[in-house]
Design a protein around this motif. Structure first.
Motif, PDB file in Angstrom:
ATOM      1  N   HIS A   1       0.875  -1.176   0.000  1.00 29.67           N
ATOM      2  CA  HIS A   1       0.000   0.000   0.000  1.00 29.67           C
ATOM      3  C   HIS A   1       0.911   1.224   0.000  1.00 29.67           C
ATOM      4  O   HIS A   1       1.262   1.759   1.052  1.00 29.67           O
ATOM      5  CB  HIS A   1      -0.913  -0.050   1.232  1.00 29.67           C
ATOM      6  CG  HIS A   1      -2.016   0.946   1.180  1.00 29.67           C
ATOM      7  ND1 HIS A   1      -3.090   0.892   2.029  1.00 29.67           N
ATOM      8  CD2 HIS A   1      -2.226   2.016   0.385  1.00 29.67           C
ATOM      9  CE1 HIS A   1      -3.910   1.902   1.751  1.00 29.67           C
ATOM     10  NE2 HIS A   1      -3.393   2.593   0.770  1.00 29.67           N
ATOM     11  N   LEU A  26       1.752  -0.889   4.926  1.00 28.80           N
ATOM     12  CA  LEU A  26       1.789  -2.237   5.478  1.00 28.80           C
ATOM     13  C   LEU A  26       3.173  -2.641   5.973  1.00 28.80           C
ATOM     14  O   LEU A  26       3.299  -3.539   6.798  1.00 28.80           O
ATOM     15  CB  LEU A  26       1.317  -3.250   4.427  1.00 28.80           C
ATOM     16  CG  LEU A  26      -0.036  -2.939   3.775  1.00 28.80           C
ATOM     17  CD1 LEU A  26      -0.358  -3.958   2.708  1.00 28.80           C
ATOM     18  CD2 LEU A  26      -1.134  -2.897   4.835  1.00 28.80           C
ATOM     19  N   HIS A  27       4.208  -1.999   5.427  1.00 27.91           N
ATOM     20  CA  HIS A  27       5.584  -2.396   5.764  1.00 27.91           C
ATOM     21  C   HIS A  27       6.387  -1.149   6.109  1.00 27.91           C
ATOM     22  O   HIS A  27       6.872  -0.439   5.223  1.00 27.91           O
ATOM     23  CB  HIS A  27       6.227  -3.148   4.601  1.00 27.91           C
ATOM     24  CG  HIS A  27       5.386  -4.287   4.104  1.00 27.91           C
ATOM     25  ND1 HIS A  27       4.704  -4.243   2.901  1.00 27.91           N
ATOM     26  CD2 HIS A  27       5.096  -5.479   4.675  1.00 27.91           C
ATOM     27  CE1 HIS A  27       4.023  -5.371   2.750  1.00 27.91           C
ATOM     28  NE2 HIS A  27       4.247  -6.141   3.804  1.00 27.91           N
TER      29      HIS A  27
HETATM   30 CU   LIG Z   1       4.481  -2.888   1.463  1.00 30.21          CU
END
Ligand SMILES: [Cu+2]
Length: 219
Positions: free
Chosen positions: A93, A144-145
């Motif tokens: 994302h 997300l990361h």
């Molecule tokens: Cu990611």
């Protein structure tokens, strides 16, 4: 052509006015400890340079691979059309926002978000488009990361270059006269004062030293 005529032609070439001569400028970017800094953006601010230099690219592809943005730092022109491609089998994302304290206020207005589904085996990675319309550094991240980080530097002048692994950025055919050298680097959050130079026809060198040691990129 006779030898005499060849020599005459050569003489004409050599007699061409040197007023338009332009020099080469090599800028070295080093960190606080004196080590070379790759992926720094060096920008020349000349008082009245025309757009004589090769324009910067206005097309860009950034892939997400193994939780990284590749390339990690890109230098492009204003209006660049970018394609984000997710080569990981999981979702990313991607978010983009103006980077740096200077652009803090712009961060709320600019920027974009892209959801990119994971790549299915044997199929091309999922892609999404975005445009970089505002000059300045843009920070890329992923909702997300948290470890994913990248930058796109959008330059409103073609007189900009990324430093290589040796920390050098070279400019050809820089018109003679005064020029200001600025440097941007992702971890240099306090703007460095520009360096003022006066260029002649001879090749010139300048060194810009960061006040930080940039964090190392994950390999
Ligand atoms: Cu990611």
């Amino acid at each position: 052509m006779t030898l005499r005529r060849s020599l005459a032609a050569l003489a004409v070439v050599l007699a061409l006015p040197v007023a338009a001569a332009a020099g080469t400028l090599q800028v070295s970017v080093i960190d606080r400890d004196g080590n070379p800094v790759p992926d720094a953006v060096v920008v020349l601010v000349p008082p009245a340079f025309g757009p004589v230099r090769t324009p910067l690219p206005t097309k860009l592809t950034i892939t997400q691979e193994k939780m990284r943005f590749i390339p990690a730092v890109s230098l492009v022109g204003v209006g660049t059309q970018a394609t984000f491609v997710n080569n990981d089998p999981w979702e990313h994302h991607v978010r983009a926002s103006a980077a740096g304290v200077q652009n803090f206020e712009a961060a709320s207005s600019g920027g974009f978000e892209l959801r990119l589904d994971g790549k299915s085996e044997g199929k091309p990675g999922k892609a999404a488009e975005a445009r970089f319309d505002k000059p300045g550094p843009v920070l890329l991240g992923c909702h997300l990361h948290a470890s994913m980080r990248g930058h796109v530097y959008v330059s409103d002048t073609p007189w900009a270059a990324l430093t290589g692994a040796d920390g050098h950025a070279a400019f050809e055919a820089v018109p003679e006269g005064p020029v200001k050298v600025r440097v941007w680097q992702a971890d240099q959050l306090i703007d460095l004062p520009p360096q003022q130079l006066v260029l002649g026809a001879a090749p010139a060198k300048a060194t810009m030293q960061l006040s930080v040691v940039p964090r190392r990129r994950r390999v």
